[in-house]
Scaffold this motif. Structure first.
Motif, PDB file in Angstrom:
ATOM      1  N   MET A   1      45.658 -34.557  27.628  1.00  0.00           N
ATOM      2  CA  MET A   1      44.790 -35.672  27.071  1.00  0.00           C
ATOM      3  C   MET A   1      44.927 -36.916  27.662  1.00  0.00           C
ATOM      4  O   MET A   1      44.273 -37.970  27.846  1.00  0.00           O
ATOM      5  CB  MET A   1      45.003 -35.901  25.319  1.00  0.00           C
ATOM      6  N   ALA A   2      46.570 -37.128  27.794  1.00  0.00           N
ATOM      7  CA  ALA A   2      46.943 -38.483  28.261  1.00  0.00           C
ATOM      8  C   ALA A   2      46.399 -38.832  29.704  1.00  0.00           C
ATOM      9  O   ALA A   2      45.996 -39.599  30.120  1.00  0.00           O
ATOM     10  CB  ALA A   2      48.398 -38.504  28.334  1.00  0.00           C
ATOM     11  N   VAL A   3      46.368 -37.643  30.473  1.00  0.00           N
ATOM     12  CA  VAL A   3      46.036 -37.540  31.949  1.00  0.00           C
ATOM     13  C   VAL A   3      44.458 -37.777  31.934  1.00  0.00           C
ATOM     14  O   VAL A   3      43.976 -38.403  32.784  1.00  0.00           O
ATOM     15  CB  VAL A   3      46.601 -36.380  32.869  1.00  0.00           C
ATOM     16  N   ALA A   4      44.060 -37.078  31.130  1.00  0.00           N
ATOM     17  CA  ALA A   4      42.336 -37.273  31.137  1.00  0.00           C
ATOM     18  C   ALA A   4      41.834 -38.644  30.804  1.00  0.00           C
ATOM     19  O   ALA A   4      41.073 -39.041  31.379  1.00  0.00           O
ATOM     20  CB  ALA A   4      41.820 -36.261  30.111  1.00  0.00           C
ATOM     21  N   VAL A   5      42.562 -39.334  29.936  1.00  0.00           N
ATOM     22  CA  VAL A   5      42.254 -40.666  29.596  1.00  0.00           C
ATOM     23  C   VAL A   5      42.402 -41.572  30.571  1.00  0.00           C
ATOM     24  O   VAL A   5      41.652 -42.429  30.978  1.00  0.00           O
ATOM     25  CB  VAL A   5      42.958 -41.138  28.334  1.00  0.00           C
ATOM     26  N   MET A   6      43.556 -41.409  31.303  1.00  0.00           N
ATOM     27  CA  MET A   6      44.061 -42.376  32.391  1.00  0.00           C
ATOM     28  C   MET A   6      42.864 -42.031  33.535  1.00  0.00           C
ATOM     29  O   MET A   6      42.326 -42.927  34.337  1.00  0.00           O
ATOM     30  CB  MET A   6      45.474 -41.916  32.861  1.00  0.00           C
ATOM     31  N   GLU A   7      42.615 -40.707  33.654  1.00  0.00           N
ATOM     32  CA  GLU A   7      41.642 -40.492  34.778  1.00  0.00           C
ATOM     33  C   GLU A   7      40.161 -41.098  34.603  1.00  0.00           C
ATOM     34  O   GLU A   7      39.357 -41.468  35.474  1.00  0.00           O
ATOM     35  CB  GLU A   7      41.497 -39.020  35.182  1.00  0.00           C
ATOM     36  N   GLN A   8      39.831 -41.031  33.305  1.00  0.00           N
ATOM     37  CA  GLN A   8      38.682 -41.378  32.726  1.00  0.00           C
ATOM     38  C   GLN A   8      38.488 -43.095  33.070  1.00  0.00           C
ATOM     39  O   GLN A   8      37.338 -43.466  33.457  1.00  0.00           O
ATOM     40  CB  GLN A   8      38.529 -41.418  31.349  1.00  0.00           C
ATOM     41  N   ARG A   9      39.339 -43.595  32.906  1.00  0.00           N
ATOM     42  CA  ARG A   9      39.234 -45.146  33.514  1.00  0.00           C
ATOM     43  C   ARG A   9      39.875 -45.336  34.829  1.00  0.00           C
ATOM     44  O   ARG A   9      40.228 -46.427  35.062  1.00  0.00           O
ATOM     45  CB  ARG A   9      40.078 -46.092  32.452  1.00  0.00           C
ATOM     46  N   ASN A  10      39.815 -44.388  35.632  1.00  0.00           N
ATOM     47  CA  ASN A  10      40.087 -44.652  36.959  1.00  0.00           C
ATOM     48  C   ASN A  10      41.584 -45.158  37.418  1.00  0.00           C
ATOM     49  O   ASN A  10      41.998 -46.126  37.987  1.00  0.00           O
ATOM     50  CB  ASN A  10      39.144 -45.422  37.789  1.00  0.00           C
ATOM     51  N   CYS A  11      42.558 -44.969  36.205  1.00  0.00           N
ATOM     52  CA  CYS A  11      43.744 -45.413  36.497  1.00  0.00           C
ATOM     53  C   CYS A  11      43.987 -46.908  36.316  1.00  0.00           C
ATOM     54  O   CYS A  11      44.990 -47.424  36.807  1.00  0.00           O
ATOM     55  CB  CYS A  11      44.639 -44.940  37.655  1.00  0.00           C
TER      56      CYS A  11
ATOM     57  N   ARG B   1      49.669 -47.403  41.282  1.00  0.00           N
ATOM     58  CA  ARG B   1      49.058 -46.567  42.573  1.00  0.00           C
ATOM     59  C   ARG B   1      47.413 -46.318  42.343  1.00  0.00           C
ATOM     60  O   ARG B   1      46.912 -45.581  43.288  1.00  0.00           O
ATOM     61  CB  ARG B   1      49.819 -45.266  42.523  1.00  0.00           C
ATOM     62  N   ARG B   2      47.073 -46.553  41.101  1.00  0.00           N
ATOM     63  CA  ARG B   2      45.599 -45.944  40.901  1.00  0.00           C
ATOM     64  C   ARG B   2      45.457 -44.578  41.155  1.00  0.00           C
ATOM     65  O   ARG B   2      44.483 -44.358  41.701  1.00  0.00           O
ATOM     66  CB  ARG B   2      44.532 -46.869  41.646  1.00  0.00           C
ATOM     67  N   ASP B   3      46.362 -43.663  40.575  1.00  0.00           N
ATOM     68  CA  ASP B   3      46.409 -42.316  41.088  1.00  0.00           C
ATOM     69  C   ASP B   3      47.193 -41.562  39.835  1.00  0.00           C
ATOM     70  O   ASP B   3      48.106 -42.175  39.481  1.00  0.00           O
ATOM     71  CB  ASP B   3      47.196 -42.263  42.225  1.00  0.00           C
ATOM     72  N   SER B   4      46.358 -40.710  39.253  1.00  0.00           N
ATOM     73  CA  SER B   4      47.195 -40.207  38.155  1.00  0.00           C
ATOM     74  C   SER B   4      48.435 -39.213  38.312  1.00  0.00           C
ATOM     75  O   SER B   4      48.980 -38.561  37.503  1.00  0.00           O
ATOM     76  CB  SER B   4      45.931 -39.364  37.332  1.00  0.00           C
ATOM     77  N   LEU B   5      48.552 -38.955  39.691  1.00  0.00           N
ATOM     78  CA  LEU B   5      49.593 -37.970  39.852  1.00  0.00           C
ATOM     79  C   LEU B   5      51.176 -38.461  39.386  1.00  0.00           C
ATOM     80  O   LEU B   5      51.689 -37.469  38.770  1.00  0.00           O
ATOM     81  CB  LEU B   5      49.892 -37.796  41.463  1.00  0.00           C
ATOM     82  N   PRO B   6      51.365 -39.614  39.517  1.00  0.00           N
ATOM     83  CA  PRO B   6      52.868 -39.973  38.602  1.00  0.00           C
ATOM     84  C   PRO B   6      52.686 -39.782  37.219  1.00  0.00           C
ATOM     85  O   PRO B   6      53.847 -38.939  36.973  1.00  0.00           O
ATOM     86  CB  PRO B   6      52.686 -41.448  38.985  1.00  0.00           C
ATOM     87  N   LEU B   7      51.830 -39.758  36.506  1.00  0.00           N
ATOM     88  CA  LEU B   7      51.731 -39.425  35.155  1.00  0.00           C
ATOM     89  C   LEU B   7      51.628 -38.203  34.898  1.00  0.00           C
ATOM     90  O   LEU B   7      52.618 -37.516  33.966  1.00  0.00           O
ATOM     91  CB  LEU B   7      50.532 -40.015  34.425  1.00  0.00           C
TER      92      LEU B   7
END
Lengths: 213, 213
Positions: A96-106, A181-187
């Motif tokens: 869920m946390a990753v999805a939210v972050m991706e939804q808003r393009n980080c 980084r505007r990238d969900s990888l670190p999260l």
């Protein structure tokens, strides 16, 4: 003295809510320091006297924003964490946390983390409030982990206090790096590795790893 | 166009350094938004024309502050990380980070994290620069972990990319929580647990824990 929400009419509460929503949006995107009372007044389409009816000053607004963000963030955690009674639930929370972050393009970090980073050295009252908010979040995680330990899904050697703090730090650090980084990888990596660490305390995995100091 | 450090005389470099030092101090404690050119000028005891000789505008100052903080933070890492060829070195790095935080009574967070949190949504150039700085930090960690794997101190299954990112997120999250709580415990726990996770990839500990998905 500003008017407390409990004493307001429904219409008054709606206006107050709108002001807090606008203040949150502005303070979280451009920072508390850059946000003026006038900005909020204009964006919320309220007069100065209306705004001051609800909030005595900018401090009162910051306080209300912290309160609102705490409710939102903890509410979001609870969606997953009221059912934190398994590794599957932890995984769902991570997803869920990753999805939210991706939804808003980080864009944007954790609202509480963003406010804490900006205010910790300039607003002692806000720092205190945010420490309390983080404490409540940590407790949600800790309670879930403690329940898992009680049910034997984690070995007695697992320390819910430490594991909860590690998970919270991983979310905060992961969000900040992902935002930068505007990238969900670190999260993703921060959550995956900290959950993998919790997993080393599952009875089936419990081995020599934790006993080597 | 502001004057680049390479073209300056020794005296000019010293003046420029003093301005960057003052700007760093102010921007990190009160925030970039709250810091005016006039504040910096006054605190650094330079005239407006002197300041503008070195820095065209506030953006140029922010850039110089990021550069300085990156050098300082990476220099600090290198104290420990040039010798990151063992778990002992990772432990020493952890101890140094905690000692520094305790020395300043847990005021202030990571300079790079603080700047990233404030500037990520308002200053795209600064966000880019800070992402690069974090990338350089990550690389220091990754190179050390890769060397450990090459020497067989970590099993081939250990992924230096992921472990480095996890360690960096742990430092960032730990520092933010420690700053907010004014307590070094979150930083200690974040670093201890993420190092303990790396340790599960040591050949002697490598067991079932990592293979359960």
């Amino acid at each position: 003295m500003a008017t407390e929400p409990a004493r307001l009419t429904a219409k008054g509460r709606a206006t107050r809510d709108r002001i807090v929503g606008v203040a949150s949006e502005l303070m979280l995107t451009q920072g508390v320091a850059r946000t003026t009372i006038e900005d909020i007044q204009r964006e919320a389409s309220v007069s100065a006297s209306q705004l001051y009816h609800y909030f005595a000053d900018k401090h009162a607004l910051v306080h209300a924003v912290i309160e609102r963000q705490t409710t939102d963030v903890l509410g979001f955690q609870r969606l997953a964490l009221d059912r934190l009674d398994s590794f599957a639930a932890l995984q769902e929370w991570r997803d869920m946390a990753v999805a939210v972050m991706e939804q808003r393009n980080c864009t944007g970090g954790c609202p509480l983390g963003t406010l804490a980073s900006e205010l910790a050295e300039t607003d002692p009252a806000a720092r205190d409030e945010l420490a309390t908010s983080f404490g409540r979040w940590e407790k949600l995680l800790r309670d879930g982990l403690a329940a898992m330990r009680t049910r034997g899904e984690l070995v007695p050697e697992a320390d819910p206090d430490r594991l909860a703090l590690a998970l919270l730090a991983a979310v905060q650090g992961g969000l900040l790096l992902s935002q930068t980084r505007r990238d969900s990888l670190p999260l993703e990596v921060a959550l995956d590795t900290s959950i993998a660490y919790v997993r080393t305390f599952a009875p089936s995995n419990w081995g020599s790893g934790q006993r080597v100091g």
